[in-house]
Design a protein around this motif. Structure first.
Motif, PDB file in Angstrom:
ATOM      1  N   ARG A 114      32.336  47.736  26.130  1.00  0.00           N
ATOM      2  CA  ARG A 114      33.040  47.532  27.406  1.00  0.00           C
ATOM      3  C   ARG A 114      34.524  47.316  27.139  1.00  0.00           C
ATOM      4  O   ARG A 114      34.899  46.467  26.326  1.00  0.00           O
ATOM      5  CB  ARG A 114      32.462  46.325  28.142  1.00  0.00           C
ATOM      6  CG  ARG A 114      32.837  46.312  29.620  1.00  0.00           C
ATOM      7  CD  ARG A 114      32.196  45.154  30.334  1.00  0.00           C
ATOM      8  NE  ARG A 114      32.154  45.377  31.763  1.00  0.00           N
ATOM      9  CZ  ARG A 114      32.089  44.406  32.664  1.00  0.00           C
ATOM     10  NH1 ARG A 114      32.039  43.163  32.280  1.00  0.00           N
ATOM     11  NH2 ARG A 114      32.044  44.689  33.945  1.00  0.00           N
TER      12      ARG A 114
ATOM     13  N   ARG B 148      38.547  47.108  29.047  1.00  0.00           N
ATOM     14  CA  ARG B 148      39.323  46.934  30.285  1.00  0.00           C
ATOM     15  C   ARG B 148      40.176  48.176  30.526  1.00  0.00           C
ATOM     16  O   ARG B 148      40.837  48.688  29.618  1.00  0.00           O
ATOM     17  CB  ARG B 148      40.204  45.684  30.146  1.00  0.00           C
ATOM     18  CG  ARG B 148      41.178  45.456  31.294  1.00  0.00           C
ATOM     19  CD  ARG B 148      40.531  44.834  32.494  1.00  0.00           C
ATOM     20  NE  ARG B 148      41.464  44.732  33.595  1.00  0.00           N
ATOM     21  CZ  ARG B 148      42.331  43.723  33.777  1.00  0.00           C
ATOM     22  NH1 ARG B 148      42.350  42.704  32.912  1.00  0.00           N
ATOM     23  NH2 ARG B 148      43.140  43.701  34.811  1.00  0.00           N
TER      24      ARG B 148
ATOM     25  N   TYR C 278      43.343  50.026  32.721  1.00  0.00           N
ATOM     26  CA  TYR C 278      44.595  49.696  33.409  1.00  0.00           C
ATOM     27  C   TYR C 278      45.097  50.940  34.157  1.00  0.00           C
ATOM     28  O   TYR C 278      46.066  51.579  33.750  1.00  0.00           O
ATOM     29  CB  TYR C 278      45.646  49.207  32.405  1.00  0.00           C
ATOM     30  CG  TYR C 278      45.287  47.887  31.773  1.00  0.00           C
ATOM     31  CD1 TYR C 278      45.629  46.674  32.376  1.00  0.00           C
ATOM     32  CD2 TYR C 278      44.583  47.837  30.573  1.00  0.00           C
ATOM     33  CE1 TYR C 278      45.293  45.459  31.802  1.00  0.00           C
ATOM     34  CE2 TYR C 278      44.240  46.633  29.984  1.00  0.00           C
ATOM     35  CZ  TYR C 278      44.600  45.450  30.614  1.00  0.00           C
ATOM     36  OH  TYR C 278      44.253  44.243  30.036  1.00  0.00           O
TER      37      TYR C 278
ATOM     38  N   LEU D 237      43.390  52.396  28.543  1.00  0.00           N
ATOM     39  CA  LEU D 237      42.370  51.371  28.332  1.00  0.00           C
ATOM     40  C   LEU D 237      42.751  50.503  27.143  1.00  0.00           C
ATOM     41  O   LEU D 237      43.530  50.918  26.278  1.00  0.00           O
ATOM     42  CB  LEU D 237      40.991  51.997  28.106  1.00  0.00           C
ATOM     43  CG  LEU D 237      40.776  52.899  26.886  1.00  0.00           C
ATOM     44  CD1 LEU D 237      40.236  52.107  25.702  1.00  0.00           C
ATOM     45  CD2 LEU D 237      39.806  54.024  27.204  1.00  0.00           C
ATOM     46  N   LYS D 238      42.213  49.297  27.103  1.00  0.00           N
ATOM     47  CA  LYS D 238      42.455  48.393  25.976  1.00  0.00           C
ATOM     48  C   LYS D 238      41.281  48.511  25.013  1.00  0.00           C
ATOM     49  O   LYS D 238      40.251  47.864  25.164  1.00  0.00           O
ATOM     50  CB  LYS D 238      42.588  46.942  26.469  1.00  0.00           C
ATOM     51  CG  LYS D 238      43.022  45.988  25.358  1.00  0.00           C
ATOM     52  CD  LYS D 238      43.290  44.604  25.901  1.00  0.00           C
ATOM     53  CE  LYS D 238      43.783  43.676  24.791  1.00  0.00           C
ATOM     54  NZ  LYS D 238      44.059  42.315  25.289  1.00  0.00           N
TER      55      LYS D 238
ATOM     56  N   LYS E 282      34.007  48.560  38.978  1.00  0.00           N
ATOM     57  CA  LYS E 282      35.043  47.797  39.667  1.00  0.00           C
ATOM     58  C   LYS E 282      34.470  46.451  40.090  1.00  0.00           C
ATOM     59  O   LYS E 282      33.432  46.382  40.754  1.00  0.00           O
ATOM     60  CB  LYS E 282      35.542  48.548  40.905  1.00  0.00           C
ATOM     61  CG  LYS E 282      36.680  47.813  41.622  1.00  0.00           C
ATOM     62  CD  LYS E 282      37.086  48.493  42.913  1.00  0.00           C
ATOM     63  CE  LYS E 282      38.201  47.720  43.600  1.00  0.00           C
ATOM     64  NZ  LYS E 282      38.594  48.319  44.896  1.00  0.00           N
TER      65      LYS E 282
ATOM     66  N   LYS F  25      39.524  44.396  39.222  1.00  0.00           N
ATOM     67  CA  LYS F  25      39.662  44.904  37.855  1.00  0.00           C
ATOM     68  C   LYS F  25      38.665  46.036  37.604  1.00  0.00           C
ATOM     69  O   LYS F  25      37.559  46.023  38.141  1.00  0.00           O
ATOM     70  CB  LYS F  25      39.428  43.777  36.844  1.00  0.00           C
ATOM     71  CG  LYS F  25      40.473  42.677  36.893  1.00  0.00           C
ATOM     72  CD  LYS F  25      40.150  41.587  35.896  1.00  0.00           C
ATOM     73  CE  LYS F  25      41.155  40.433  35.977  1.00  0.00           C
ATOM     74  NZ  LYS F  25      40.814  39.338  35.053  1.00  0.00           N
TER      75      LYS F  25
ATOM     76  N   TYR G 121      36.609  48.336  34.606  1.00  0.00           N
ATOM     77  CA  TYR G 121      36.128  48.298  33.220  1.00  0.00           C
ATOM     78  C   TYR G 121      35.422  49.612  32.887  1.00  0.00           C
ATOM     79  O   TYR G 121      34.737  50.193  33.733  1.00  0.00           O
ATOM     80  CB  TYR G 121      35.168  47.132  33.005  1.00  0.00           C
ATOM     81  CG  TYR G 121      35.851  45.789  32.922  1.00  0.00           C
ATOM     82  CD1 TYR G 121      36.278  45.271  31.703  1.00  0.00           C
ATOM     83  CD2 TYR G 121      36.078  45.038  34.074  1.00  0.00           C
ATOM     84  CE1 TYR G 121      36.922  44.048  31.630  1.00  0.00           C
ATOM     85  CE2 TYR G 121      36.714  43.807  34.008  1.00  0.00           C
ATOM     86  CZ  TYR G 121      37.135  43.316  32.778  1.00  0.00           C
ATOM     87  OH  TYR G 121      37.769  42.104  32.715  1.00  0.00           O
TER      88      TYR G 121
ATOM     89  N   LYS H 227      38.245  36.067  41.296  1.00  0.00           N
ATOM     90  CA  LYS H 227      38.784  35.911  39.935  1.00  0.00           C
ATOM     91  C   LYS H 227      38.230  34.657  39.268  1.00  0.00           C
ATOM     92  O   LYS H 227      37.948  34.653  38.055  1.00  0.00           O
ATOM     93  CB  LYS H 227      40.314  35.845  39.983  1.00  0.00           C
ATOM     94  CG  LYS H 227      40.985  37.183  40.225  1.00  0.00           C
ATOM     95  CD  LYS H 227      42.494  37.026  40.210  1.00  0.00           C
ATOM     96  CE  LYS H 227      43.188  38.378  40.404  1.00  0.00           C
ATOM     97  NZ  LYS H 227      44.663  38.247  40.415  1.00  0.00           N
TER      98      LYS H 227
ATOM     99  N   GLU I 253      34.741  35.314  38.239  1.00  0.00           N
ATOM    100  CA  GLU I 253      34.778  36.195  37.071  1.00  0.00           C
ATOM    101  C   GLU I 253      35.104  35.406  35.805  1.00  0.00           C
ATOM    102  O   GLU I 253      34.531  35.646  34.733  1.00  0.00           O
ATOM    103  CB  GLU I 253      35.828  37.282  37.299  1.00  0.00           C
ATOM    104  CG  GLU I 253      35.859  38.342  36.214  1.00  0.00           C
ATOM    105  CD  GLU I 253      36.938  39.373  36.462  1.00  0.00           C
ATOM    106  OE1 GLU I 253      37.574  39.809  35.485  1.00  0.00           O
ATOM    107  OE2 GLU I 253      37.153  39.736  37.632  1.00  0.00           O
TER     108      GLU I 253
ATOM    109  N   ASN J 283      32.825  35.096  32.466  1.00  0.00           N
ATOM    110  CA  ASN J 283      33.348  35.441  31.137  1.00  0.00           C
ATOM    111  C   ASN J 283      33.196  34.293  30.160  1.00  0.00           C
ATOM    112  O   ASN J 283      32.839  34.502  28.986  1.00  0.00           O
ATOM    113  CB  ASN J 283      34.817  35.851  31.246  1.00  0.00           C
ATOM    114  CG  ASN J 283      35.011  37.175  31.954  1.00  0.00           C
ATOM    115  OD1 ASN J 283      34.078  37.974  32.033  1.00  0.00           O
ATOM    116  ND2 ASN J 283      36.197  37.417  32.474  1.00  0.00           N
TER     117      ASN J 283
END
Length: 393
Positions: free
Chosen positions: A6, A8, A10, A132-133, A149, A154, A156, A232, A235, A239
């Motif tokens: 997975r 993140r 952007y 993406l990161k 989403k 955010k 992913y 958030k 979330e 996490n």
């Protein structure tokens, strides 16, 4: 084994609008076919048939031209999601399929024609690649991807790969785990893991935001902003919980060849109105799932003990069953042999005995990679737990 990475995403403003449309198209197809399936069953008694409803896609595209903007394979995947939901319902694994809501977690699946290059991904019908990161390298053969989403806004990227099992060096250690609320879990080594209580630590701030939200006009800018802040915060709690469970399960699996846990009926335990919030916050079922995945990935063995096995009520020394033991009794003395027990630690020793008995009955200890099986026989468990109990007390 199948494994999911997975990352993140952007996306830029135009890419966000594109992804929102793609996700919306898939959600629309899912909900529309579910609506048709419900009406057909209620009026004609017609049951769900995947291939029949898959053939309705061209008709839906004619009736709703905006669906032509979507990736056709993604729409087909939406039908597969609905088919999986119906199958789980018929098997008794889930409730009847529900309509997807825009404000909840939504996804679009892309089985083919995507390309990951460095820190960017190219997907069908989008000219520019999305950043993406990529915090780690992808190992294994990539099978498909999906983009999710979250309510916080955010995005992913989920990459499904076929990854080979990576066995860790063999060890002769075995551990039993008893989960709880006062301590998150107790190990048969005597170690107690503190319960982080992520939800309860953030509950005060969460309630404050929800009170503010109740005073705003629904649909206003301030209402939507507060709604996003609440999402958030939820979330962040998720996490934190996942990070804790991943790290703990990885450590336990890395240190032990065999892990023994009680196969809890968490759904039944959640019916307790006084403890349901605390049980949900602890996420025992997710912890057991993580242990199951990691033991499979790293070549370890997980044994699940029957949830009706009275691990807390039995004296591990003489086998006496304390029928009068209450949930509030954290320590008790065996009336038969006089041994003083810590409730949770005593449960782990009984789980250790029962787990090894199950293991011995199904396969040899050496078959699961134990280097010294003679130390792990059921008859010698008492010698092992005596050493552990003396150091614990």
């Amino acid at each position: 084994m199948l494994y999911v990475y997975r990352f993140r995403l952007y996306p830029k403003k135009g890419q966000v609008e594109f992804l929102n449309r793609q996700i919306g198209h898939c959600r629309f197809v899912y909900n529309k076919l579910l609506e048709i399936a419900k009406e057909s069953y209620e009026k004609e008694g017609k049951k769900w048939n995947y291939y029949e409803y898959k053939r309705l896609l061209p008709k839906l595209k004619e009736e709703f031209p905006f669906l032509k903007e979507a990736n056709s394979q993604s729409l087909q995947e939406a039908v597969k999601w609905l088919d999986r939901a119906f199958k789980n319902f018929f098997k008794g694994l889930a409730k009847f399929p529900r309509f997807k809501r825009k404000k909840r977690v939504n996804s679009v699946s892309i089985p083919q024609h995507f390309r990951i290059e460095g820190d960017k991904i190219k997907i069908p019908k989008l000219k520019t690649p999305i950043k993406l990161k990529k915090h780690r390298e992808i190992e294994g053969k990539i099978k498909s991807i999906s983009i999710t989403k979250l309510p916080s806004g955010k995005f992913y990227l989920n990459v499904l790969v076929d990854r080979e099992i990576e066995p860790l060096p063999e060890t002769d250690k075995v551990v039993a785990i008893d989960v709880g609320l006062k301590s998150f879990c107790t190990l048969s080594t005597g170690e107690k893991i503190e319960n982080p209580r992520h939800l309860l630590k953030t509950e005060k701030r969460l309630k404050k935001l929800q009170r503010k939200l109740s005073r705003k006009i629904k649909g206003s800018n301030k209402y939507l902003k507060l709604q996003k802040n609440i999402a958030k915060l939820h979330e962040k709690i998720t996490n934190q919980r996942n990070d804790f469970l991943h790290k703990l399960s990885k450590r336990i699996v890395g240190d032990n060849q065999v892990v023994i846990v009680e196969d809890l009926n968490v759904k039944g335990l959640l019916q307790n109105g006084n403890l349901s919030k605390h049980i949900a916050d602890a996420s025992w079922r997710k912890f057991i799932t993580y242990l199951e995945c990691k033991t499979k990935l790293y070549g370890r063995k997980l044994i699940k003990v029957n949830p009706f096995y009275p691990s807390s009520k039995l004296c591990w020394v003489c086998g006496y069953k304390n029928e009068n033991l209450k949930l509030s009794d954290r320590r008790w003395v065996c009336p038969n042999c006089g041994t003083e027990h810590d409730r949770d630690y005593n449960a782990t020793l009984n789980l250790l005995k029962e787990g090894l008995r199950t293991l011995k009955g199904s396969l040899t200890l050496r078959a699961v990679g134990l280097g010294r099986p003679e130390l792990m026989s059921v008859e010698s468990v008492s010698a092992l737990v005596e050493a552990g109990s003396s150091s614990f007390q």
